[in-house]
Structure formats: C-alpha cells, structure tokens
Design a protein around this motif. Structure first.
Motif, mmCIF file in Angstrom:
data_model
loop_
_atom_site.group_PDB
_atom_site.id
_atom_site.type_symbol
_atom_site.label_atom_id
_atom_site.label_comp_id
_atom_site.label_asym_id
_atom_site.label_seq_id
_atom_site.Cartn_x
_atom_site.Cartn_y
_atom_site.Cartn_z
ATOM 1 N N TYR A 294 0.862 -1.178 0.000
ATOM 2 C CA TYR A 294 0.000 0.000 0.000
ATOM 3 C C TYR A 294 0.898 1.229 0.000
ATOM 4 O O TYR A 294 1.905 1.241 0.696
ATOM 5 N N PRO A 295 0.614 2.230 -0.779
ATOM 6 C CA PRO A 295 -0.552 2.420 -1.631
ATOM 7 C C PRO A 295 -0.357 1.959 -3.073
ATOM 8 O O PRO A 295 -1.312 1.673 -3.773
ATOM 9 N N ASP A 296 0.906 1.881 -3.525
ATOM 10 C CA ASP A 296 1.140 1.602 -4.952
ATOM 11 C C ASP A 296 0.651 0.230 -5.393
ATOM 12 O O ASP A 296 0.034 0.098 -6.448
ATOM 13 N N ASP B 21 -3.160 -0.076 -5.539
ATOM 14 C CA ASP B 21 -3.649 0.799 -6.602
ATOM 15 C C ASP B 21 -3.458 0.142 -7.964
ATOM 16 O O ASP B 21 -4.349 0.171 -8.813
ATOM 17 N N HIS C 110 -12.696 1.539 -9.093
ATOM 18 C CA HIS C 110 -11.288 1.560 -8.690
ATOM 19 C C HIS C 110 -11.108 2.525 -7.530
ATOM 20 O O HIS C 110 -10.547 2.172 -6.485
ATOM 21 N N ARG C 111 -11.578 3.737 -7.690
ATOM 22 C CA ARG C 111 -11.435 4.765 -6.656
ATOM 23 C C ARG C 111 -12.184 4.378 -5.382
ATOM 24 O O ARG C 111 -11.688 4.568 -4.271
ATOM 25 N N PHE D 174 -10.222 1.751 -3.548
ATOM 26 C CA PHE D 174 -8.994 2.338 -3.014
ATOM 27 C C PHE D 174 -9.315 3.193 -1.789
ATOM 28 O O PHE D 174 -8.603 3.145 -0.785
ATOM 29 N N ARG E 296 -7.868 2.872 1.933
ATOM 30 C CA ARG E 296 -7.217 3.995 2.628
ATOM 31 C C ARG E 296 -7.871 4.242 3.979
ATOM 32 O O ARG E 296 -7.192 4.407 4.989
#
Length: 140
Positions: free
Chosen positions: A106-108, A111, A125-126, A129, A133
């Motif tokens: 996380y985060p890459d 994502d 997707h968002r 994510f 988070r």
C-alpha cells in the motif's frame, strides 16, 4: 493472484464461508509458493463463540479449504492458533482488501491491482482504493 513479489513463485487465494463467523462472513485462504516451499495463511472474521479470537485476524495455516486440504511442504511444526494478527477489517470486502495489501503493498501495489481489476471502471477503482485507505489510515 498476480505475481510481483521478490521470491514468490506463485500465490493463490480462495474464499470460503466461515463456519465460525458472524452470519455469511467469509474467510480467505492464501497459499504462497516459493520454489520448493509453501506457506499458508487464513484471513478470518472474529468468532463470537471464542473469547480469544473475536476480532478479524490472520494466522498461519497448515491446511486450506476450511481445514480440509493439508499442505505437505510447509515448515513444521508451525504455530497455527497464535500468533493471530489483528486485521483492520470488519467485513468480507475489507478482509479481502487486507489480503491484497498483504501481498502487494500500500498504496502503490493495491492501486495497481485495483486498476487492473477495474480497468475502464475508474469509479469502482477509486471506491475500493478509498475503502482501503480508510481501513489503513489512523486518525489522530
């Protein structure tokens, strides 16, 4: 499961309805292969029938599929009840996202995985994510 971790030959996960979870809670088995060795984990919901594991957690596992399939290449003996590491999850979706973060970071990493899973669907997707988070971010 997509590869990408150094030393990991392959990884597989499988969901199953938890026999000791709350309602329709799911557990996830994770098998990680490193050439001639394998290690298993189970991502489980809290157990209301147990005073020691009534929280979402991840544990080492010597078997998969609701403990029906043994893993003969595991290092043995292996502790399978403790330690039980608490997860910041609270339902099937966040438990699964915790598994993905455990394998890809996380985060890459998450994502990238969510981008591939929801290719052409940026809203989903968002949304996932953002759930991740919120699950991993502490508020002071």
């Amino acid at each position: 499961m997509p590869r990408g971790q150094s030393g990991v030959y392959a990884a597989f996960f499988a969901p199953w309805v938890s026999a000791h979870g709350n309602g329709a809670s799911m557990s996830f088995d994770l098998l990680v292969l490193q050439r001639a060795r394998a290690i298993g984990f189970r991502f489980e919901p809290g157990s209301t029938s147990s005073a020691v594991h009534d929280y979402d957690h991840v544990q080492l596992s010597e078997s998969l599929g609701d403990r029906e399939v043994g893993l003969s290449q595991l290092l043995s003996p292996m502790p399978t009840q403790f330690p039980a590491f608490p997860l910041p999850s609270h339902d099937n979706v966040t438990r699964f996202l915790a598994l993905v973060v455990a394998m890809h970071g996380y985060p890459d990493g998450i994502d990238r995985i969510l981008g591939a899973a929801f290719s052409g669907r940026p809203n989903e997707h968002r949304a996932y994510f953002d759930i991740t988070r919120a699950m991993l971010t502490t508020v002071d």
